[in-house]
Write a protein that holds these residues in place. Structure first.
Motif, PDB file in Angstrom:
ATOM      1  N   SER A   4       0.800  -1.180   0.022  1.00  0.00           N
ATOM      2  CA  SER A   4      -0.115   0.116  -0.026  1.00  0.00           C
ATOM      3  C   SER A   4       0.782   1.194  -0.038  1.00  0.00           C
ATOM      4  CB  SER A   4      -1.072  -0.028   1.402  1.00  0.00           C
ATOM      5  OG  SER A   4      -0.467  -0.072   2.359  1.00  0.00           O
ATOM      6  N   ALA A   5       2.124   1.081   0.337  1.00  0.00           N
ATOM      7  CA  ALA A   5       2.968   2.362   0.262  1.00  0.00           C
ATOM      8  C   ALA A   5       3.277   2.503  -1.074  1.00  0.00           C
ATOM      9  CB  ALA A   5       4.087   1.951   1.174  1.00  0.00           C
ATOM     10  N   GLN A   6       2.943   1.563  -1.935  1.00  0.00           N
ATOM     11  CA  GLN A   6       3.455   2.131  -3.409  1.00  0.00           C
ATOM     12  C   GLN A   6       1.949   2.677  -3.839  1.00  0.00           C
ATOM     13  OE1 GLN A   6       4.746  -1.171  -5.700  1.00  0.00           O
ATOM     14  NE2 GLN A   6       6.004  -2.070  -4.128  1.00  0.00           N
ATOM     15  N   THR A   7       0.814   2.283  -3.592  1.00  0.00           N
ATOM     16  CA  THR A   7      -0.278   2.870  -3.759  1.00  0.00           C
ATOM     17  C   THR A   7      -0.364   4.288  -3.561  1.00  0.00           C
ATOM     18  OG1 THR A   7      -1.253   0.693  -3.341  1.00  0.00           O
ATOM     19  CG2 THR A   7      -2.932   2.746  -3.754  1.00  0.00           C
ATOM     20  N   ALA A   8       0.082   4.559  -2.230  1.00  0.00           N
ATOM     21  CA  ALA A   8       0.145   5.988  -1.831  1.00  0.00           C
ATOM     22  C   ALA A   8       1.074   6.889  -2.894  1.00  0.00           C
ATOM     23  CB  ALA A   8       0.798   6.042  -0.501  1.00  0.00           C
ATOM     24  N   LYS A   9       1.872   6.417  -3.364  1.00  0.00           N
ATOM     25  CA  LYS A   9       2.790   7.301  -4.416  1.00  0.00           C
ATOM     26  C   LYS A   9       1.987   7.364  -5.584  1.00  0.00           C
ATOM     27  CE  LYS A   9       7.265   6.519  -2.385  1.00  0.00           C
ATOM     28  NZ  LYS A   9       7.910   5.199  -2.047  1.00  0.00           N
ATOM     29  N   ARG A  10       1.179   6.778  -5.972  1.00  0.00           N
ATOM     30  CA  ARG A  10       0.302   6.904  -7.159  1.00  0.00           C
ATOM     31  C   ARG A  10      -0.406   8.142  -7.238  1.00  0.00           C
ATOM     32  NH1 ARG A  10       1.317   2.331 -10.262  1.00  0.00           N
ATOM     33  NH2 ARG A  10       3.513   1.997 -10.003  1.00  0.00           N
ATOM     34  N   LYS A  11      -0.770   8.803  -5.972  1.00  0.00           N
ATOM     35  CA  LYS A  11      -1.522  10.007  -5.725  1.00  0.00           C
ATOM     36  C   LYS A  11      -2.918  10.017  -6.337  1.00  0.00           C
ATOM     37  CE  LYS A  11       2.517  12.785  -6.115  1.00  0.00           C
ATOM     38  NZ  LYS A  11       3.486  12.754  -7.085  1.00  0.00           N
ATOM     39  N   LEU A  12      -3.680   8.701  -6.175  1.00  0.00           N
ATOM     40  CA  LEU A  12      -4.996   8.521  -6.634  1.00  0.00           C
ATOM     41  C   LEU A  12      -5.914   9.550  -5.971  1.00  0.00           C
ATOM     42  CD1 LEU A  12      -5.146   4.703  -6.414  1.00  0.00           C
ATOM     43  CD2 LEU A  12      -4.636   5.997  -8.400  1.00  0.00           C
ATOM     44  N   ASP A  13      -7.055   9.643  -6.346  1.00  0.00           N
ATOM     45  CA  ASP A  13      -8.129  10.469  -5.763  1.00  0.00           C
ATOM     46  C   ASP A  13      -9.389   9.608  -5.916  1.00  0.00           C
ATOM     47  OD1 ASP A  13      -9.569  12.579  -5.002  1.00  0.00           O
ATOM     48  OD2 ASP A  13      -8.649  14.031  -6.735  1.00  0.00           O
ATOM     49  N   ALA A  14     -10.431  10.156  -5.256  1.00  0.00           N
ATOM     50  CA  ALA A  14     -11.613   9.419  -5.156  1.00  0.00           C
ATOM     51  C   ALA A  14     -12.845  10.281  -5.182  1.00  0.00           C
ATOM     52  CB  ALA A  14     -11.577   8.470  -4.011  1.00  0.00           C
ATOM     53  N   PHE A  15     -13.815  10.396  -5.982  1.00  0.00           N
ATOM     54  CA  PHE A  15     -15.149  10.802  -5.960  1.00  0.00           C
ATOM     55  C   PHE A  15     -16.118   9.930  -5.431  1.00  0.00           C
ATOM     56  CE2 PHE A  15     -13.089  13.891  -9.019  1.00  0.00           C
ATOM     57  CZ  PHE A  15     -13.500  15.205  -8.408  1.00  0.00           C
ATOM     58  N   LEU A  16     -16.935  10.218  -4.599  1.00  0.00           N
ATOM     59  CA  LEU A  16     -17.871   9.325  -4.234  1.00  0.00           C
ATOM     60  C   LEU A  16     -19.266  10.021  -4.540  1.00  0.00           C
ATOM     61  CD1 LEU A  16     -16.067   9.155  -0.822  1.00  0.00           C
ATOM     62  CD2 LEU A  16     -16.270   7.332  -2.735  1.00  0.00           C
ATOM     63  N   TYR A  17     -20.031   8.969  -5.209  1.00  0.00           N
ATOM     64  CA  TYR A  17     -21.295   9.517  -5.875  1.00  0.00           C
ATOM     65  C   TYR A  17     -22.840   8.731  -5.425  1.00  0.00           C
ATOM     66  CZ  TYR A  17     -19.342   6.032  -9.065  1.00  0.00           C
ATOM     67  OH  TYR A  17     -19.037   5.068  -9.566  1.00  0.00           O
ATOM     68  N   PHE A  18     -22.605   7.968  -4.440  1.00  0.00           N
ATOM     69  CA  PHE A  18     -23.898   7.187  -4.370  1.00  0.00           C
ATOM     70  C   PHE A  18     -23.826   6.440  -2.880  1.00  0.00           C
ATOM     71  CE2 PHE A  18     -27.233   3.814  -4.569  1.00  0.00           C
ATOM     72  CZ  PHE A  18     -28.133   4.563  -5.103  1.00  0.00           C
ATOM     73  N   MET A  19     -24.806   7.002  -1.995  1.00  0.00           N
ATOM     74  CA  MET A  19     -24.935   6.435  -0.533  1.00  0.00           C
ATOM     75  C   MET A  19     -25.927   5.207  -0.259  1.00  0.00           C
ATOM     76  SD  MET A  19     -24.637   8.462   2.920  1.00  0.00           S
ATOM     77  CE  MET A  19     -25.437   9.957   2.102  1.00  0.00           C
ATOM     78  N   MET A  20     -25.654   4.231   0.574  1.00  0.00           N
ATOM     79  CA  MET A  20     -26.640   3.167   0.924  1.00  0.00           C
ATOM     80  C   MET A  20     -26.589   2.790   2.187  1.00  0.00           C
ATOM     81  SD  MET A  20     -25.563   0.689  -2.406  1.00  0.00           S
ATOM     82  CE  MET A  20     -27.195   0.189  -3.191  1.00  0.00           C
ATOM     83  N   SER A  21     -27.639   2.867   2.818  1.00  0.00           N
ATOM     84  CA  SER A  21     -27.860   2.391   4.234  1.00  0.00           C
ATOM     85  C   SER A  21     -29.457   1.966   4.571  1.00  0.00           C
ATOM     86  CB  SER A  21     -27.485   3.558   5.143  1.00  0.00           C
ATOM     87  OG  SER A  21     -27.770   3.366   6.483  1.00  0.00           O
ATOM     88  N   GLU A  22     -29.396   1.463   5.739  1.00  0.00           N
ATOM     89  CA  GLU A  22     -30.993   1.355   6.118  1.00  0.00           C
ATOM     90  C   GLU A  22     -31.435   2.753   6.865  1.00  0.00           C
ATOM     91  OE1 GLU A  22     -29.826  -2.707   7.343  1.00  0.00           O
ATOM     92  OE2 GLU A  22     -29.710  -2.336   5.069  1.00  0.00           O
TER      93      GLU A  22
END
Ligand SMILES: [Zn+2]
Length: 667
Positions: free
Chosen positions: A215-233
């Motif tokens: 995961s240290a290598q993942t960190a170096k890839r500077k990924l980003d995330a957009f969250l667009y849908f929520m689910m819950s009871e």
């Protein structure tokens, strides 16, 4: 008749399976997304019409699995469906019509329009405000547990209880992990420099990075995330849009530009706007997602097998142009890798004239069945060089013959080889001229030894027989240089001085320069840091090597092979005698004059290269940041900085400094 349909269905399934494999396993695709979707659609229609030929393993039944056996599998609480696709405005009207019929003429509903980011889907599970689990889509029913890697993505909050208290005790939020285009471009530059083939697109790069074992290598890839849908009871509201606004207030990064509209015509307006405006985004989007906003209505509409009825994605067609394939060149890289490049009749595409396009390797060429004289479609994706996506069979002439891939090196005539794991053919001759010249060019390059010598000089030195390896450079005499075309006393002196100065270039850059396969600038830096001297590195075994940051087995083996080679050892010894740096020189941090300051650097500079400036910033305690935000302290502006950048800098009230200002600050 029936047997013909059966045959057609089987043909389509085989084709789609093959393309799936190319896409998910080999990370290459030989057809465009559009063509893939058209094949899938054709198959789905036939299967609906002739249910007797239905099969549980048909490509229409799955969303494409990206399961990696190295990760544990997690079953999704709510299945991760994939959306139906269309490229056609008329089909969006049909979509709207179906919803109206289903809900009744007087139904009151709104749509939410969202940008469709070109990344890889993820589902995040939060318990009591804390990130509990992150899972990839997988096959829609279960996916890979990539929680550790997801934690490295800064825009995925670990704990939202600091922001708010009004969130459900347990919920899932879904979105897209993606790689900014700029990070992607830099990654590919680095891969190309290390003698590796570039990644096909930001989507593959993002999904690859999310599934790295470390995961240290993942960190170096500077990924980003957009969250667009929520689910819950226990969702906060009954509106998808309003729930997203809540999620935003809890600290989630929800997509900008999301819009709630009342009619399908407003959806079309949104689409038209983004079809052009998307070029200015920092991320690639490949379409628009349209969702019914009301969650009760969503539930009433339900799903058809693999896709929900209440949402659809509209995909933009990639810009493409049709032109004639004139010839194919086989280029030989410094590692001996052969790359076929198409020469095209010049054609306008996305504002530039295209004359050449990549054909990647023999498999891609065979899959395209591309022939000299064919009319071909070129498309510009994330890549720098456009690619050929398909041919136009109706324009093929009767005389056209199947293309024969090169069997021998076009430069030295040696028979080409190809190992099972590699996509490319190689010229195995270490004395092949373009390989030697390529190695020397790499060695003298700006990021390596930074010797004042262009491609033409390298060629002249090679042709004259003075330089056959990088070690020969340091034996060059003034007399030899003066014999080259265009060299006079002054220029010969300059070249000799530049060679002399290169003896001060730090170890990590020398290590990059000697051109070990797969060892790019970053890897060289890590190796230098870990082993301190070239002798330590040369004696390291596989296990020691693979424990270093970012060094996998493939790189480790390549390092070992390099030092096993007698010729390489001789070259290294000669370079040592010439006085090059083969040990790391520990330098104390020059000062802490920039302590804690985060600095964004942009444009081109007169006195130093960007890399040198970054090193100066680091040595003085500053921090290099890639993009402007509220917390940026300084914007270091060179020439050619775009007006939109400045607008952003001014908006945040960031102090703008010049190269001279910086040098003054650290003096
Ligand atoms: Zn060759």
């Amino acid at each position: 008749m029936k047997s013909e349909i059966k045959e057609k269905i089987e043909f389509l399934r085989a084709e789609l399976h093959r393309h799936n494999h190319n896409y998910y396993v080999l990370s290459t695709s030989v057809i465009s997304d559009y063509e893939y979707d058209m094949l899938l659609k054709e198959l789905a229609e036939l299967e609906t019409k002739y249910p007797e030929f239905d099969a549980p393993d048909s490509p229409t039944k799955r969303v494409g699995s990206d399961i990696n056996k190295e990760f544990s599998q997690v079953r999704h609480k709510y299945p991760m469906l994939s959306l139906g696709n269309t490229y056609n405005i008329g089909e969006l009207r049909d979509f709207d019509g179906r919803i109206r019929r289903f809900l009744g003429e007087n139904a009151d509903y709104q749509y939410v329009c969202e940008l469709k980011y070109d990344g890889t889907a993820i589902s995040l599970n939060y318990k009591n405000g804390k990130l509990a689990q992150a899972v990839t889509r997988g096959d829609g029913e279960q996916g890979d547990n990539v929680t550790d890697n997801a934690r490295t993505i800064r825009t995925i909050p670990q704990d939202i209880s600091a922001f708010s208290k009004d969130f459900p005790a347990e919920f899932e939020i879904r979105g897209e992990v993606l790689m900014p285009r700029k990070v992607f471009d830099n990654l590919n530059i680095e891969r190309t420099e290390a003698g590796e083939s570039p990644m096909a697109n930001p989507r593959n790069a993002a999904s690859g990075a999310l599934k790295l074992q470390n995961s240290a290598q993942t960190a170096k890839r500077k990924l980003d995330a957009f969250l667009y849908f929520m689910m819950s009871e226990n969702l906060p509201t009954n509106s998808h849009y309003d729930n997203l606004q809540r999620a935003k207030s809890w600290g989630f990064k929800t997509p900008d530009h999301t819009r709630r509209v009342n009619t399908i015509d407003e959806v079309f307006e949104f689409i038209n706007y983004w079809d052009t405006a998307r070029k200015d985004l920092e991320y690639d989007i490949d379409g628009i997602v349209i969702k019914v906003d009301d969650l009760t209505l969503q539930e009433r509409l339900g799903a058809t097998g693999k896709s929900p009825r209440w949402a659809i994605s509209y995909k933009f067609k990639a810009e493409e142009a049709c032109t004639k394939l004139l010839s194919v060149d086989f280029q030989v890289g410094r590692t001996g890798a052969i790359t076929p490049v198409a020469n095209l009749e010049p054609v306008q595409l996305a504002g530039t004239v295209v004359k050449r396009a990549s054909l990647h390797n023999a498999d891609v060429m065979r899959a395209l069945d591309v022939r000299i004289g064919d009319s071909v479609y070129v498309e510009k994706g994330g890549e720098i060089i456009p690619k050929i996506t398909r041919i136009e069979p109706s324009l093929r002439t009767a005389e056209s013959v199947e293309f024969q891939y090169a069997t021998h090196c076009p430069e030295c005539g040696t028979e080409l080889v190809r190992s099972d794991e590699e996509a490319n053919h190689y010229c195995p001759n270490p004395n092949c001229p373009p390989q030697i010249k390529g190695k020397i060019e790499h060695f003298v390059g700006r990021k390596a030894m930074d010797i004042n010598m262009g491609e033409a000089t390298v060629k002249a030195l090679f042709d004259a027989g003075y330089v056959k390896t990088i070690a020969d450079l340091y034996d060059l005499s003034r007399e030899q240089i003066l014999k080259l075309d265009g060299f006079k006393e002054k220029s010969a002196q300059n070249l000799l001085e530049s060679l002399g100065e290169s003896k001060l270039v730090p170890f990590e850059r020398v290590l990059f320069g000697i051109g070990i396969r797969f060892v790019g600038a970053t890897v060289a830096k890590n190796l230098a840091k870990a082993f301190k001297t070239i002798d330590n590195l040369a004696n390291a075994d596989l296990e020691t090597l693979t424990h270093i940051d970012e060094i996998g087995e493939r790189i480790a083996q390549s390092v070992i092979d390099f030092f096993k080679n007698e010729e390489n050892r001789i070259i290294i010894n000669r370079l040592k005698s010439a006085g090059l740096q083969f040990e790391i020189v520990e330098t104390e941090s020059a000062s802490d004059k920039l302590k804690g300051a985060s600095i964004v650097l942009s444009g081109t500079f007169a006195k130093h290269s960007r890399d040198e400036l970054k090193a100066i910033i680091e040595r003085n305690g500053g921090k290099n940041v890639s993009s402007v935000s509220k917390s940026t302290d300084y914007f270091l502006a060179g020439d050619k900085v775009g007006p939109s950048k400045f607008a952003k800098v001014n908006e945040f009230g960031i102090k703008i400094i010049s190269e001279d200002d910086l040098l003054e600050m650290v003096k």
